[in-house]
Write a protein that holds these residues in place. Structure first.
Motif, PDB file in Angstrom:
ATOM      1  N   GLU A  14       0.823  -1.205   0.000  1.00 42.37           N
ATOM      2  CA  GLU A  14       0.000   0.000   0.000  1.00 42.37           C
ATOM      3  C   GLU A  14       0.864   1.265   0.000  1.00 42.37           C
ATOM      4  O   GLU A  14       0.557   2.235  -0.695  1.00 42.37           O
ATOM      5  CB  GLU A  14      -0.954  -0.006   1.199  1.00 42.37           C
ATOM      6  N   MET A  15       1.942   1.250   0.775  1.00 48.37           N
ATOM      7  CA  MET A  15       2.844   2.410   0.811  1.00 48.37           C
ATOM      8  C   MET A  15       3.484   2.638  -0.560  1.00 48.37           C
ATOM      9  O   MET A  15       3.632   3.774  -1.008  1.00 48.37           O
ATOM     10  CB  MET A  15       3.929   2.196   1.873  1.00 48.37           C
ATOM     11  N   MET A  16       3.853   1.553  -1.245  1.00 49.05           N
ATOM     12  CA  MET A  16       4.446   1.665  -2.574  1.00 49.05           C
ATOM     13  C   MET A  16       3.444   2.262  -3.565  1.00 49.05           C
ATOM     14  O   MET A  16       3.784   3.149  -4.345  1.00 49.05           O
ATOM     15  CB  MET A  16       4.921   0.300  -3.070  1.00 49.05           C
ATOM     16  N   ILE A  17       2.218   1.781  -3.510  1.00 49.97           N
ATOM     17  CA  ILE A  17       1.183   2.298  -4.415  1.00 49.97           C
ATOM     18  C   ILE A  17       0.972   3.790  -4.166  1.00 49.97           C
ATOM     19  O   ILE A  17       0.937   4.586  -5.114  1.00 49.97           O
ATOM     20  CB  ILE A  17      -0.134   1.515  -4.244  1.00 49.97           C
ATOM     21  N   GLN A  18       0.834   4.183  -2.898  1.00 52.52           N
ATOM     22  CA  GLN A  18       0.610   5.597  -2.581  1.00 52.52           C
ATOM     23  C   GLN A  18       1.801   6.454  -3.000  1.00 52.52           C
ATOM     24  O   GLN A  18       1.624   7.562  -3.527  1.00 52.52           O
ATOM     25  CB  GLN A  18       0.336   5.756  -1.080  1.00 52.52           C
ATOM     26  N   SER A  19       3.006   5.953  -2.777  1.00 52.99           N
ATOM     27  CA  SER A  19       4.194   6.691  -3.188  1.00 52.99           C
ATOM     28  C   SER A  19       4.217   6.857  -4.704  1.00 52.99           C
ATOM     29  O   SER A  19       4.518   7.942  -5.214  1.00 52.99           O
ATOM     30  CB  SER A  19       5.461   5.957  -2.709  1.00 52.99           C
ATOM     31  N   GLY A  20       3.890   5.798  -5.413  1.00 51.90           N
ATOM     32  CA  GLY A  20       3.873   5.863  -6.875  1.00 51.90           C
ATOM     33  C   GLY A  20       2.853   6.861  -7.394  1.00 51.90           C
ATOM     34  O   GLY A  20       3.119   7.596  -8.347  1.00 51.90           O
ATOM     35  N   LEU A  21       1.686   6.901  -6.754  1.00 48.96           N
ATOM     36  CA  LEU A  21       0.642   7.834  -7.179  1.00 48.96           C
ATOM     37  C   LEU A  21       1.006   9.284  -6.865  1.00 48.96           C
ATOM     38  O   LEU A  21       0.731  10.185  -7.660  1.00 48.96           O
ATOM     39  CB  LEU A  21      -0.688   7.477  -6.515  1.00 48.96           C
ATOM     40  N   LYS A  22       1.603   9.499  -5.708  1.00 47.47           N
ATOM     41  CA  LYS A  22       1.899  10.866  -5.271  1.00 47.47           C
ATOM     42  C   LYS A  22       3.226  11.393  -5.810  1.00 47.47           C
ATOM     43  O   LYS A  22       3.337  12.580  -6.133  1.00 47.47           O
ATOM     44  CB  LYS A  22       1.912  10.938  -3.747  1.00 47.47           C
ATOM     45  N   LYS A  23       4.226  10.527  -5.873  1.00 47.20           N
ATOM     46  CA  LYS A  23       5.582  10.989  -6.202  1.00 47.20           C
ATOM     47  C   LYS A  23       6.088  10.503  -7.555  1.00 47.20           C
ATOM     48  O   LYS A  23       7.108  10.993  -8.026  1.00 47.20           O
ATOM     49  CB  LYS A  23       6.551  10.534  -5.113  1.00 47.20           C
ATOM     50  N   GLY A  24       5.393   9.528  -8.127  1.00 48.02           N
ATOM     51  CA  GLY A  24       5.801   9.005  -9.425  1.00 48.02           C
ATOM     52  C   GLY A  24       6.512   7.661  -9.295  1.00 48.02           C
ATOM     53  O   GLY A  24       7.076   7.326  -8.252  1.00 48.02           O
ATOM     54  N   LEU A  26       9.202   6.643 -10.758  1.00 45.40           N
ATOM     55  CA  LEU A  26      10.661   6.703 -10.778  1.00 45.40           C
ATOM     56  C   LEU A  26      11.249   7.367  -9.541  1.00 45.40           C
ATOM     57  O   LEU A  26      12.465   7.525  -9.432  1.00 45.40           O
ATOM     58  CB  LEU A  26      11.140   7.423 -12.044  1.00 45.40           C
ATOM     59  N   ASN A  27      10.404   7.740  -8.598  1.00 46.80           N
ATOM     60  CA  ASN A  27      10.852   8.347  -7.349  1.00 46.80           C
ATOM     61  C   ASN A  27      11.656   7.340  -6.526  1.00 46.80           C
ATOM     62  O   ASN A  27      11.335   6.159  -6.479  1.00 46.80           O
ATOM     63  CB  ASN A  27       9.627   8.824  -6.561  1.00 46.80           C
ATOM     64  N   ALA A  28      12.701   7.810  -5.859  1.00 47.26           N
ATOM     65  CA  ALA A  28      13.586   6.927  -5.083  1.00 47.26           C
ATOM     66  C   ALA A  28      12.833   6.157  -4.004  1.00 47.26           C
ATOM     67  O   ALA A  28      13.091   4.971  -3.782  1.00 47.26           O
ATOM     68  CB  ALA A  28      14.722   7.740  -4.476  1.00 47.26           C
ATOM     69  N   GLU A  29      11.897   6.801  -3.325  1.00 44.14           N
ATOM     70  CA  GLU A  29      11.137   6.117  -2.276  1.00 44.14           C
ATOM     71  C   GLU A  29      10.245   5.031  -2.866  1.00 44.14           C
ATOM     72  O   GLU A  29      10.150   3.929  -2.312  1.00 44.14           O
ATOM     73  CB  GLU A  29      10.290   7.107  -1.477  1.00 44.14           C
ATOM     74  N   THR A  30       9.612   5.316  -3.998  1.00 42.49           N
ATOM     75  CA  THR A  30       8.764   4.329  -4.658  1.00 42.49           C
ATOM     76  C   THR A  30       9.597   3.116  -5.065  1.00 42.49           C
ATOM     77  O   THR A  30       9.188   1.970  -4.853  1.00 42.49           O
ATOM     78  CB  THR A  30       8.085   4.939  -5.899  1.00 42.49           C
ATOM     79  N   ILE A  31      10.763   3.361  -5.613  1.00 37.83           N
ATOM     80  CA  ILE A  31      11.644   2.270  -6.036  1.00 37.83           C
ATOM     81  C   ILE A  31      12.128   1.467  -4.835  1.00 37.83           C
ATOM     82  O   ILE A  31      12.160   0.231  -4.860  1.00 37.83           O
ATOM     83  CB  ILE A  31      12.823   2.817  -6.866  1.00 37.83           C
ATOM     84  N   ARG A  32      12.476   2.153  -3.748  1.00 43.05           N
ATOM     85  CA  ARG A  32      12.907   1.454  -2.531  1.00 43.05           C
ATOM     86  C   ARG A  32      11.796   0.554  -2.001  1.00 43.05           C
ATOM     87  O   ARG A  32      12.027  -0.604  -1.640  1.00 43.05           O
ATOM     88  CB  ARG A  32      13.311   2.471  -1.449  1.00 43.05           C
ATOM     89  N   LEU A  33      10.581   1.083  -1.973  1.00 48.41           N
ATOM     90  CA  LEU A  33       9.446   0.288  -1.500  1.00 48.41           C
ATOM     91  C   LEU A  33       9.156  -0.886  -2.435  1.00 48.41           C
ATOM     92  O   LEU A  33       8.806  -1.975  -1.976  1.00 48.41           O
ATOM     93  CB  LEU A  33       8.207   1.173  -1.348  1.00 48.41           C
ATOM     94  N   SER A  34       9.331  -0.680  -3.721  1.00 43.60           N
ATOM     95  CA  SER A  34       9.144  -1.758  -4.680  1.00 43.60           C
ATOM     96  C   SER A  34      10.150  -2.879  -4.433  1.00 43.60           C
ATOM     97  O   SER A  34       9.802  -4.069  -4.450  1.00 43.60           O
ATOM     98  CB  SER A  34       9.294  -1.224  -6.102  1.00 43.60           C
TER      99      SER A  34
END
Length: 59
Positions: A14-24, A26-34
């Motif tokens: 869920e955190m990854m999905i929200q990060s992807g929606l809000k930050k994109g 390719l965002n570092a946090e989204t990639i880390r969560l992935s």
């Protein structure tokens, strides 16, 4: 499978999905969560495979 582990997996997803929606995507946090989610899913798959193998050996 431990309920706490499954909750952690779902929370990370869920955190990854929200990060992807809000930050994109390719965002570092989204990639880390992935990557973290990949690790957790691999761990889950190995545990499920181990349980299945033990069940087959017992029968």
């Amino acid at each position: 499978m431990d309920k706490g582990f499954l909750k952690q997996l779902e929370r990370t997803r869920e955190m990854m999905i929200q990060s992807g929606l809000k930050k994109g995507l390719l965002n570092a946090e989204t990639i880390r969560l992935s990557k973290e989610l990949d690790h957790l899913m691999n761990k889950y798959a190995k545990e499920a495979q181990y349980i299945e193998m033990n069940d087959r050996m017992m029968n």
